[in-house]
Design an enzyme around this catalytic site. Structure first.
Site, short mmCIF file in Angstrom:
data_model
loop_
_atom_site.label_atom_id
_atom_site.label_comp_id
_atom_site.label_asym_id
_atom_site.label_seq_id
_atom_site.Cartn_x
_atom_site.Cartn_y
_atom_site.Cartn_z
NE ARG A 131 42.82 42.37 45.29
CZ ARG A 131 43.18 43.38 46.08
NH1 ARG A 131 42.44 43.65 47.16
NH2 ARG A 131 44.25 44.10 45.82
CB SER A 140 51.55 47.63 38.05
OG SER A 140 51.84 47.45 36.69
CD GLU A 176 43.24 42.01 37.29
OE1 GLU A 176 44.46 41.80 37.23
OE2 GLU A 176 42.75 43.16 37.37
CB SER A 181 45.85 40.81 43.75
OG SER A 181 45.22 42.01 43.36
#
Length: 382
Positions: free
Chosen positions: A219, A204, A150, A207
């Site tokens: 990340r 939700s 993703e 990141s």
């Protein structure tokens, strides 16, 4: 939802050749709260191609492009449609569709009933739901998922949409004078030489990515307090049932009745450390008082919830930007959809607390970049 919506392919063709049999082109991002789907509508179909096109493909194209709602929960964001794109040598329009993730089983079932697997065998999908629903796709729909990372899809989608622009306008923008209702302006921003940038994806959960090039990113961190937290808490505190309702309530609320501010503690500013009296010292801190609990409205609670979540995201983003020595922070994700309150707050907070060193940037297509990246991966593998 009726007549469904997939992004699958059936056969390989020689390099550079794209045939009608390869249609329909979809990218799917199955998030924790929303499913985001992008659909490329070809506008250059020749008479010969149209003659050869199977009836199922015609009906899919007609259904998707002639409706703005699908069932009771599916929405096509018409205002986001990208027109006259060229993808793989084909000209067409790109459509953006969303529906709640809890409707995914019904979506798969519909695909099975419409015999979608007769057109294709593999679906390009990203997001956590690509893993969660993989078995359902296989057993209920006779469809194979090609699962994509993703974050790879997110970055690919962001860079692509920014490069093509938004129908002649800039995809990226910022707010000038964000706290002044009369002077606040939404202004275009050009992401020329975009690297490095901090990409804050608010779905939700959240990141945060430090992006140094198209292929080089990491990340940095994240937080579980995101859009799902805001909506979930609002459901508990106010009894609302939709994200839109929660935001509408927040727009009429006063968070200072719920939060304890610096001035509530010091009587004014905390000058030694440069904390202004209006800054929040304790989110929901006033709710320790029974009297104050009885005086607040549901709108006040919704506003305080929105401010709490937004302030937390902004604070973490600011610290990450400083640690990574990055001064451009790009906020994306469906939490920002129709959420001008949070965008203006993020814009002001980053500018204020960094003394003008950090700029908060936003993108028009907010939560669809993962789905766009999945579509691009589909076409790259053709």
């Amino acid at each position: 939802m009726e007549r469904n919506l997939w992004g699958l392919k059936s056969e390989r063709h020689p390099p550079g050749a794209v045939f009608l049999g390869f249609f329909p082109w979809f990218g799917l991002d199955i998030g924790g709260t929303l499913v985001k789907l992008v659909y490329f509508e070809p506008k250059d179909i020749t008479a010969e191609e149209e003659k050869e096109e199977v009836e199922n493909l015609k009906s899919i194209r007609k259904y998707l492009t002639s409706n703005v709602a699908y069932g009771s929960t599916g929405i096509r964001d018409v205002h986001l449609e990208l027109k006259d794109l060229t993808l793989c040598g084909r000209k067409g329009n790109l459509h953006f569709i969303r529906f709640p993730t809890h409707d995914m089983p019904a979506f798969i079932q519909m695909g099975s009933e419409k015999h979608f697997s007769s057109l294709h065998t593999t679906l390009c999908a990203t997001g956590g739901g690509a893993y969660k629903f993989e078995q359902d796709f296989r057993t209920m729909g006779d469809l194979q998922l090609r699962k994509l990372d993703e974050l790879d899809c997110l970055i690919k989608g962001v860079l692509y949409i920014d490069s093509v622009g938004f129908n002649g306008h800039s995809e990226c923008y910022y707010f000038e004078n964000p706290t002044d209702a009369e002077r606040c302006q939404k202004l275009p921003f050009t992401l020329e030489n975009p690297y490095p940038l901090l990409l804050v994806n608010i779905g939700s959960g959240v990141s945060i990515l430090a992006v140094y090039s198209k292929e080089n990113y990491k990340r940095v961190t994240g937080t579980s307090l995101g859009g799902g937290t805001f909506f979930g808490l609002c459901c508990l505190l106010t009894g609302c049932s939709t994200f839109e309702e929660a935001l509408e309530m927040a727009s009429h609320g006063d968070s200072t009745k719920v939060d304890k501010l610096v001035r509530d503690i010091y009587g004014g500013d905390y000058e030694r450390f440069g904390l202004p009296g209006w800054a929040v010292a304790s989110s929901f801190g006033n709710m320790m008082s029974k009297e104050k609990r009885e005086s607040v409205s549901k709108e006040d609670l919704a506003k305080a919830t929105l401010i709490t979540i937004t302030n937390n995201i902004g604070s973490i983003a600011r610290m990450c930007a400083l640690n990574e020595n990055i001064n451009r922070v790009v906020f994306v994700g469906n939490f920002l959809r129709i959420n001008t309150i949070s965008m203006r707050l993020l814009a002001y907070a980053l500018d204020y607390w960094s003394k003008g060193q950090l700029k908060a940037l936003f993108l028009e297509h907010e939560g669809y970049f993962g789905a766009v990246g999945a579509l691009l991966e589909l076409l790259d593998s053709a």
